[in-house]
Design a protein around this motif. Sequence first.
Motif, PDB file in Angstrom:
ATOM      1  N   THR A   1       0.799  -1.155  -0.013  1.00 30.94           N
ATOM      2  CA  THR A   1      -0.189  -0.018   0.032  1.00 30.94           C
ATOM      3  C   THR A   1       0.731   1.158  -0.047  1.00 30.94           C
ATOM      4  O   THR A   1       0.696   2.147  -0.740  1.00 30.94           O
ATOM      5  N   LEU A   2       1.940   1.209   0.695  1.00 26.51           N
ATOM      6  CA  LEU A   2       2.673   2.500   0.830  1.00 26.51           C
ATOM      7  C   LEU A   2       3.489   2.824  -0.555  1.00 26.51           C
ATOM      8  O   LEU A   2       3.682   3.715  -0.948  1.00 26.51           O
ATOM      9  N   ALA A   3       4.000   1.622  -0.968  1.00 26.25           N
ATOM     10  CA  ALA A   3       4.638   1.576  -2.425  1.00 26.25           C
ATOM     11  C   ALA A   3       3.595   2.106  -3.433  1.00 26.25           C
ATOM     12  O   ALA A   3       4.320   2.795  -4.361  1.00 26.25           O
ATOM     13  N   LEU A   4       2.496   1.758  -3.410  1.00 31.31           N
ATOM     14  CA  LEU A   4       1.696   2.394  -4.312  1.00 31.31           C
ATOM     15  C   LEU A   4       0.835   3.599  -4.202  1.00 31.31           C
ATOM     16  O   LEU A   4      -0.068   4.045  -4.836  1.00 31.31           O
ATOM     17  N   LYS A   5       1.116   4.058  -3.121  1.00 36.19           N
ATOM     18  CA  LYS A   5       0.440   5.389  -2.653  1.00 36.19           C
ATOM     19  C   LYS A   5       0.430   6.476  -3.644  1.00 36.19           C
ATOM     20  O   LYS A   5       1.599   6.716  -3.972  1.00 36.19           O
ATOM     21  N   GLY A   6      -0.601   7.025  -3.763  1.00 36.57           N
ATOM     22  CA  GLY A   6      -0.550   8.160  -4.675  1.00 36.57           C
ATOM     23  C   GLY A   6      -1.822   8.967  -4.960  1.00 36.57           C
ATOM     24  O   GLY A   6      -3.086   8.174  -4.416  1.00 36.57           O
ATOM     25  N   PRO A   7      -2.273  10.045  -5.434  1.00 35.30           N
ATOM     26  CA  PRO A   7      -3.317  10.671  -5.565  1.00 35.30           C
ATOM     27  C   PRO A   7      -4.304   9.992  -6.188  1.00 35.30           C
ATOM     28  O   PRO A   7      -5.571  10.210  -6.143  1.00 35.30           O
ATOM     29  N   ASN A   8      -3.955   9.123  -7.205  1.00 37.89           N
ATOM     30  CA  ASN A   8      -4.971   8.172  -8.046  1.00 37.89           C
ATOM     31  C   ASN A   8      -5.483   6.777  -7.578  1.00 37.89           C
ATOM     32  O   ASN A   8      -6.033   6.186  -8.458  1.00 37.89           O
ATOM     33  N   ASN A   9      -4.768   6.509  -6.384  1.00 40.85           N
ATOM     34  CA  ASN A   9      -4.948   5.258  -6.169  1.00 40.85           C
ATOM     35  C   ASN A   9      -5.712   5.118  -4.702  1.00 40.85           C
ATOM     36  O   ASN A   9      -5.224   5.942  -3.768  1.00 40.85           O
ATOM     37  N   GLU A  10      -6.554   4.305  -4.435  1.00 38.42           N
ATOM     38  CA  GLU A  10      -7.062   3.875  -3.177  1.00 38.42           C
ATOM     39  C   GLU A  10      -7.054   2.510  -2.959  1.00 38.42           C
ATOM     40  O   GLU A  10      -7.217   1.468  -3.955  1.00 38.42           O
ATOM     41  N   PHE A  11      -7.002   2.079  -1.649  1.00 37.83           N
ATOM     42  CA  PHE A  11      -6.792   0.518  -1.623  1.00 37.83           C
ATOM     43  C   PHE A  11      -8.011  -0.135  -0.400  1.00 37.83           C
ATOM     44  O   PHE A  11      -8.443   0.588   0.368  1.00 37.83           O
ATOM     45  N   VAL A  12      -8.321  -1.232  -0.783  1.00 37.49           N
ATOM     46  CA  VAL A  12      -8.873  -2.434   0.357  1.00 37.49           C
ATOM     47  C   VAL A  12      -7.782  -3.496   0.554  1.00 37.49           C
ATOM     48  O   VAL A  12      -7.492  -3.977  -0.327  1.00 37.49           O
ATOM     49  N   GLN A  13      -7.587  -3.530   1.891  1.00 41.47           N
ATOM     50  CA  GLN A  13      -6.804  -4.711   2.128  1.00 41.47           C
ATOM     51  C   GLN A  13      -7.425  -5.586   2.744  1.00 41.47           C
ATOM     52  O   GLN A  13      -8.368  -5.427   3.690  1.00 41.47           O
ATOM     53  N   THR A  14      -7.188  -6.954   2.311  1.00 39.29           N
ATOM     54  CA  THR A  14      -8.117  -8.006   2.932  1.00 39.29           C
ATOM     55  C   THR A  14      -6.924  -9.048   3.129  1.00 39.29           C
ATOM     56  O   THR A  14      -5.811  -9.200   2.595  1.00 39.29           O
ATOM     57  N   HIS A  15      -7.321 -10.255   4.055  1.00 35.42           N
ATOM     58  CA  HIS A  15      -6.163 -11.035   4.671  1.00 35.42           C
ATOM     59  C   HIS A  15      -6.882 -12.562   4.641  1.00 35.42           C
ATOM     60  O   HIS A  15      -6.121 -13.382   5.188  1.00 35.42           O
ATOM     61  N   ASP A  16      -7.585 -12.742   3.690  1.00 35.34           N
ATOM     62  CA  ASP A  16      -8.318 -14.186   3.825  1.00 35.34           C
ATOM     63  C   ASP A  16      -9.346 -14.226   2.600  1.00 35.34           C
ATOM     64  O   ASP A  16      -9.986 -13.098   1.959  1.00 35.34           O
ATOM     65  N   LEU A  17      -9.659 -15.298   2.111  1.00 37.80           N
ATOM     66  CA  LEU A  17     -10.560 -15.628   1.051  1.00 37.80           C
ATOM     67  C   LEU A  17     -11.986 -14.909   1.122  1.00 37.80           C
ATOM     68  O   LEU A  17     -12.565 -14.218   0.268  1.00 37.80           O
ATOM     69  N   SER A  18     -12.440 -15.433   2.324  1.00 36.05           N
ATOM     70  CA  SER A  18     -13.992 -15.023   2.523  1.00 36.05           C
ATOM     71  C   SER A  18     -14.233 -13.555   2.293  1.00 36.05           C
ATOM     72  O   SER A  18     -15.103 -13.004   1.956  1.00 36.05           O
ATOM     73  N   THR A  19     -13.204 -12.792   3.050  1.00 37.66           N
ATOM     74  CA  THR A  19     -13.521 -11.274   3.207  1.00 37.66           C
ATOM     75  C   THR A  19     -13.140 -10.814   1.710  1.00 37.66           C
ATOM     76  O   THR A  19     -13.956  -9.743   1.290  1.00 37.66           O
ATOM     77  N   SER A  20     -12.424 -11.297   0.997  1.00 36.80           N
ATOM     78  CA  SER A  20     -11.940 -10.963  -0.283  1.00 36.80           C
ATOM     79  C   SER A  20     -12.927 -11.039  -1.481  1.00 36.80           C
ATOM     80  O   SER A  20     -13.369 -10.023  -2.052  1.00 36.80           O
ATOM     81  N   LYS A  21     -13.621 -12.096  -1.057  1.00 40.26           N
ATOM     82  CA  LYS A  21     -14.880 -12.514  -2.043  1.00 40.26           C
ATOM     83  C   LYS A  21     -15.995 -11.665  -1.785  1.00 40.26           C
ATOM     84  O   LYS A  21     -16.735 -10.793  -2.626  1.00 40.26           O
ATOM     85  N   GLU A  22     -16.344 -11.173  -0.513  1.00 37.01           N
ATOM     86  CA  GLU A  22     -17.335 -10.144  -0.163  1.00 37.01           C
ATOM     87  C   GLU A  22     -17.025  -8.911  -0.595  1.00 37.01           C
ATOM     88  O   GLU A  22     -17.967  -8.197  -0.986  1.00 37.01           O
ATOM     89  N   GLN A  23     -15.791  -8.518  -0.656  1.00 34.53           N
ATOM     90  CA  GLN A  23     -15.391  -7.073  -1.183  1.00 34.53           C
ATOM     91  C   GLN A  23     -15.649  -6.935  -2.674  1.00 34.53           C
ATOM     92  O   GLN A  23     -16.259  -5.994  -3.027  1.00 34.53           O
ATOM     93  N   LEU A  24     -15.169  -8.050  -3.215  1.00 34.29           N
ATOM     94  CA  LEU A  24     -15.204  -8.062  -4.609  1.00 34.29           C
ATOM     95  C   LEU A  24     -16.675  -8.261  -5.170  1.00 34.29           C
ATOM     96  O   LEU A  24     -17.019  -7.621  -6.268  1.00 34.29           O
ATOM     97  N   ALA A  25     -17.563  -8.845  -4.443  1.00 31.93           N
ATOM     98  CA  ALA A  25     -18.779  -8.948  -4.737  1.00 31.93           C
ATOM     99  C   ALA A  25     -19.862  -7.691  -4.547  1.00 31.93           C
ATOM    100  O   ALA A  25     -20.717  -7.285  -5.045  1.00 31.93           O
ATOM    101  N   SER A  26     -19.316  -6.884  -3.551  1.00 27.78           N
ATOM    102  CA  SER A  26     -19.899  -5.447  -3.339  1.00 27.78           C
ATOM    103  C   SER A  26     -19.437  -4.240  -3.940  1.00 27.78           C
ATOM    104  O   SER A  26     -20.037  -3.192  -3.501  1.00 27.78           O
ATOM    105  N   ALA A  27     -18.258  -4.287  -4.415  1.00 29.47           N
ATOM    106  CA  ALA A  27     -17.405  -3.142  -4.825  1.00 29.47           C
ATOM    107  C   ALA A  27     -16.788  -3.317  -6.074  1.00 29.47           C
ATOM    108  O   ALA A  27     -16.622  -4.298  -6.357  1.00 29.47           O
ATOM    109  N   ALA A  28     -16.617  -2.170  -6.701  1.00 29.32           N
ATOM    110  CA  ALA A  28     -16.007  -2.467  -8.110  1.00 29.32           C
ATOM    111  C   ALA A  28     -14.452  -1.999  -7.938  1.00 29.32           C
ATOM    112  O   ALA A  28     -14.015  -1.047  -7.082  1.00 29.32           O
TER     113      ALA A  28
END
Length: 225
Positions: free
Chosen positions: A18-45
């Motif tokens: 996240t720190l390496a890619l930080k910039g005015p045109n980037n925003e991040f969602v950090q997940t640490h397991d599959l279940s949360t990742s699937k929820e994020q991808l299903a609910s957001a673009a």
Amino acid sequence: MNRILIVEDDLALSNGITLALKGPNNEFVQTHDLSTSKEQLASAAFDLVILDLNLPDGNGLDFLTDIRKTTTLPVIILTAHDMETDIVTGLELGADDYITKPFSLMVLRARVDVQLKKNKRILAETIQIDAFSFSFDKMAFAKKGTPVELSKTEQKLLRLLIDHRGKIITRDHLVDSIWTDGAEYVGENALSVTIKRLRDKLEDLPSSPQYIKTVYGIGYTWAVK
């Protein structure tokens, strides 16, 4: 704005990315397991996924397979240096690039930039779906060869639906993505009104839509891939 999903169970590494890619045109969602990742991808673009393959509740390759069932968004996989079979399998399943651990954050940033630029070029092309022709870059829209005039709000809504066609997008995410200036309160019916206007312009029978479907209690989807 580029929305990047970082799927990495090593919190320190995830924060480093996240720190390496930080910039005015980037925003991040950090997940640490599959279940949360699937929820994020299903609910957001998202515009890019950085995917570790070794996760506490499963293999990232399974998640990659799920991603490719519904979207072509870029995926960069992260894998241990000695796992060449994971690299080959990941590329065969549709990964766009891979990084082996340990890796240079500068190299990762360069590869991320390449994928984001590539994705923007793809999105700038004219999209053909049945009788529709959509060019968001040129703001040119047509149905059966006849131009269709869309407001900026309608264009934003259509872009979200088209980019994630076949997937459900929640009402909250649509509102947050379309009315981003935060300058004034957006009434609950603003999205419903915009959906109706878009249906009236695109659907043959707006009261029984074929493309822009309501998922009751959740949101909307462009149903035809």
